[in-house]
Design a protein around this motif. Structure first.
Motif, short mmCIF file in Angstrom:
data_model
loop_
_atom_site.label_atom_id
_atom_site.label_comp_id
_atom_site.label_asym_id
_atom_site.label_seq_id
_atom_site.Cartn_x
_atom_site.Cartn_y
_atom_site.Cartn_z
N SER A 100 1.41 -1.45 -0.06
CA SER A 100 0.59 -0.09 0.41
C SER A 100 1.04 1.37 0.17
CB SER A 100 -1.29 -0.13 1.33
OG SER A 100 -0.17 -0.07 2.26
N ARG A 101 0.14 2.13 -0.27
CA ARG A 101 0.67 3.57 -0.22
C ARG A 101 -0.44 4.44 0.85
NH1 ARG A 101 -0.08 5.10 -7.00
NH2 ARG A 101 1.67 3.71 -6.75
N GLU A 102 0.84 5.80 0.60
CA GLU A 102 -0.64 6.26 2.13
C GLU A 102 -1.85 7.14 0.69
OE1 GLU A 102 -1.12 9.82 5.02
OE2 GLU A 102 0.82 9.51 4.15
N GLU A 103 -3.02 5.51 0.63
CA GLU A 103 -3.68 6.06 0.17
C GLU A 103 -5.38 5.61 0.27
OE1 GLU A 103 -2.82 3.96 -3.28
OE2 GLU A 103 -2.09 1.79 -2.09
N ARG A 104 -6.48 6.18 0.01
CA ARG A 104 -7.60 5.40 -0.04
C ARG A 104 -7.66 4.23 -0.71
NH1 ARG A 104 -8.37 11.11 -0.88
NH2 ARG A 104 -9.85 12.00 0.43
N VAL A 105 -9.07 3.02 -0.13
CA VAL A 105 -9.16 2.11 -0.15
C VAL A 105 -9.32 1.88 -1.39
CG1 VAL A 105 -10.23 -0.12 -0.34
CG2 VAL A 105 -9.51 1.04 1.56
N SER A 106 -10.11 3.27 -1.90
CA SER A 106 -10.98 2.90 -3.28
C SER A 106 -9.56 3.73 -4.27
CB SER A 106 -12.16 3.67 -3.52
OG SER A 106 -11.69 5.19 -2.92
N ALA A 107 -8.99 4.25 -4.01
CA ALA A 107 -7.69 4.60 -5.20
C ALA A 107 -6.61 2.98 -5.00
CB ALA A 107 -6.77 5.40 -3.88
N LEU A 108 -6.44 2.45 -3.79
CA LEU A 108 -6.02 0.94 -4.43
C LEU A 108 -6.42 -0.03 -5.53
CD1 LEU A 108 -3.75 -0.97 -3.16
CD2 LEU A 108 -5.38 -1.21 -1.07
N LEU A 109 -7.75 0.14 -4.94
CA LEU A 109 -8.69 -0.62 -5.58
C LEU A 109 -8.34 -0.37 -7.49
CD1 LEU A 109 -11.76 -1.76 -3.57
CD2 LEU A 109 -9.70 -2.86 -3.98
N ASP A 110 -8.54 1.47 -7.55
CA ASP A 110 -8.05 1.23 -8.64
C ASP A 110 -6.95 1.40 -9.38
OD1 ASP A 110 -11.32 2.57 -9.44
OD2 ASP A 110 -10.70 4.39 -8.03
N ARG A 111 -5.91 1.91 -8.53
CA ARG A 111 -4.38 1.63 -8.88
C ARG A 111 -4.27 0.16 -9.07
NH1 ARG A 111 -0.11 0.32 -6.25
NH2 ARG A 111 -0.92 0.44 -4.06
N MET A 112 -5.37 -0.61 -8.77
CA MET A 112 -5.13 -2.61 -9.56
C MET A 112 -6.32 -2.90 -10.60
SD MET A 112 -2.61 -3.17 -7.51
CE MET A 112 -2.54 -4.94 -8.12
N HIS A 113 -6.86 -2.20 -10.93
CA HIS A 113 -7.74 -2.37 -12.15
C HIS A 113 -9.17 -3.70 -11.66
CE1 HIS A 113 -5.29 -0.16 -14.13
NE2 HIS A 113 -4.47 -0.97 -14.19
N VAL A 114 -9.30 -3.28 -10.20
CA VAL A 114 -10.91 -4.01 -9.62
C VAL A 114 -11.36 -3.43 -9.81
CG1 VAL A 114 -11.17 -4.91 -7.44
CG2 VAL A 114 -8.87 -4.24 -8.16
N GLU A 115 -12.55 -3.74 -11.09
CA GLU A 115 -13.72 -3.76 -10.94
C GLU A 115 -15.03 -4.37 -10.28
OE1 GLU A 115 -14.73 -3.74 -14.85
OE2 GLU A 115 -13.02 -2.39 -15.71
N MET A 116 -15.87 -3.51 -9.26
CA MET A 116 -16.83 -4.05 -8.88
C MET A 116 -18.48 -3.83 -9.41
SD MET A 116 -15.37 -2.30 -4.69
CE MET A 116 -17.74 -2.90 -4.27
N SER A 117 -18.97 -5.48 -8.65
CA SER A 117 -20.65 -5.01 -9.72
C SER A 117 -21.47 -3.86 -8.51
CB SER A 117 -20.91 -6.65 -9.49
OG SER A 117 -21.20 -7.05 -8.02
N PRO A 118 -22.43 -3.43 -8.59
CA PRO A 118 -23.26 -2.46 -7.99
C PRO A 118 -23.80 -3.42 -6.28
CG PRO A 118 -24.17 -3.00 -9.61
CD PRO A 118 -23.14 -3.44 -10.00
N LEU A 119 -23.67 -4.55 -6.84
CA LEU A 119 -24.41 -5.42 -5.31
C LEU A 119 -22.60 -5.77 -4.36
CD1 LEU A 119 -27.36 -7.03 -6.29
CD2 LEU A 119 -27.29 -4.71 -5.55
N GLU A 120 -21.66 -5.35 -4.74
CA GLU A 120 -20.95 -6.08 -4.26
C GLU A 120 -20.24 -5.26 -2.90
OE1 GLU A 120 -18.42 -8.93 -6.31
OE2 GLU A 120 -17.82 -7.50 -7.16
#
Length: 367
Positions: A100-120
């Protein structure tokens, strides 16, 4: 035992104060898109499974720890990881690892190209100062420990040594606190259930009052019951798995990898992949507040076992042998409502449940 029977919703108190996070922290939130994470619902679980629910229209107290902290700018909220943590991301069958960097969890997931479904939703568990696990799923279960006031009760006890019509206080009562553990299940951003699974502590002291009664004659001793001979084992196979025997287990052969083979009196064999030493309790549908439908949606029957899903996954097939040589036999984890290294076995008869009581047991996890 009584704790798992106390099903049903209890009033959920939305907590808006600081919780010191240590060994484990879970953050759940619905995610419609990466841009919408900041306005989503957060559920944080901290030390000793304590939980805070932060609704998007609720006031948010400042929150900080060595591992993670919550930030908000206006209506925007997110969880920030500190720099240099080893993060494991689990999303379905995909497992990613990143520092991790000093970053938001949402930014970490964007950085790792993790895409979520609407209900996850997202679960964040801080295992120690250097390790974080992020799990993304539509269905999540966690345990919430809640402490509340516990008024003392008054217990009246007959005493034939004091005059009839008189009473005496032999112990003063004292109010205390009651700590309970709840199993909370969420699906698609909505809470489905919050079920009491354990009363961890209750330090209230009962007030004990003795009252005078007439002396009663000593009852005649009852003759000792004549023990009935154990019935001969019946060889049968469960309707939901005709390949597994239900006759008497005569031998267990273990492999070096922790698995092995169960050998039965009929000569049939069943392979297992692991062994767990657990505590077994018993339940029956005739007990108060016990329903007939399991957490898996099936009807209760012999062979249904309630588990803590963090210890044994729903759908796991098992063969259970309890202390005293009692073989509960082939079973499936179909229900929930217990906490920790405990399983709850369903019995068709109330008397059978009472006779079983609480025992240590060996659970063979079948292949």
């Amino acid at each position: 035992m009584e704790s798992r029977k106390q099903r049903g919703q209890r009033r959920w108190s939305w907590l808006h104060h600081v919780v010191t996070l240590s060994a484990a922290l879970v953050v759940l939130f619905s995610a419609l898109s990466a841009a919408g994470w900041a306005d989503a619902l957060y559920i944080l679980t901290g030390i000793e499974d304590k939980a805070i629910v932060l609704k998007e229209d609720a006031y948010v107290s400042a929150l900080a720890s060595k591992q993670v902290y919550l930030t908000e700018t206006g209506s925007s909220r997110d969880v920030i990881l500190t720099e240099g943590q080893d993060v494991t991301i689990r999303h379905g069958d995909e497992v990613l690892t990143v520092v991790s960097r000093e970053e938001r969890v949402s930014a970490l997931l964007d950085r790792m190209h993790v895409e979520m479904s609407p209900l996850e939703m997202i679960s964040i568990q801080v295992k120690d100062e250097n390790n974080v696990e992020v799990v993304i799923s539509e269905d999540l279960t966690y345990y919430d420990r809640e402490t509340m006031p516990a008024p003392h009760e008054t217990v009246r006890v007959p005493n034939d040594k004091i005059p009839v019509g008189t009473e005496q206080v032999v112990q003063e009562g004292k109010d205390g606190e009651r700590t309970c553990v709840y199993e909370v299940t969420w699906s698609g951003g909505e809470m489905l259930s919050r079920q009491l699974v354990e009363e961890a502590t209750n330090n209230a002291v009962d007030k004990i009052v003795e009252y005078g009664v007439e002396p009663q004659p000593e009852p005649e001793p009852e003759p000792a019951p004549i023990p009935e001979p154990d019935p001969e084992p019946v060889i049968k196979t469960p309707a939901n798995n005709s390949s597994l025997p239900m006759d008497k287990l005569v031998d267990v052969r273990k492999n070096s990898n922790g698995g092995g083979t169960l050998i039965f009196q009929s000569g049939r064999t069943v392979k297992f992949k692991a062994i767990k030493n657990m505590t077994a309790t018993a339940y029956n549908k005739n007990e108060p507040k016990v329903g007939t439908i399991t957490a898996s949606g099936t009807k209760v029957h012999k062979g249904v076992v309630a588990v803590d899903r963090r210890v044994i996954k729903l759908g796991t097939k098992m063969y259970i042998v309890a202390s005293g040589g009692y073989e509960y036999g082939y079973s499936v984890a179909e229900d929930t409502g217990v906490f920790g290294n405990v399983i709850d076995l369903y019995f068709e008869s109330y008397s059978g449940m009472q006779k079983f009581g609480r025992r240590s047991c060996t659970v063979y996890i079948l292949e």
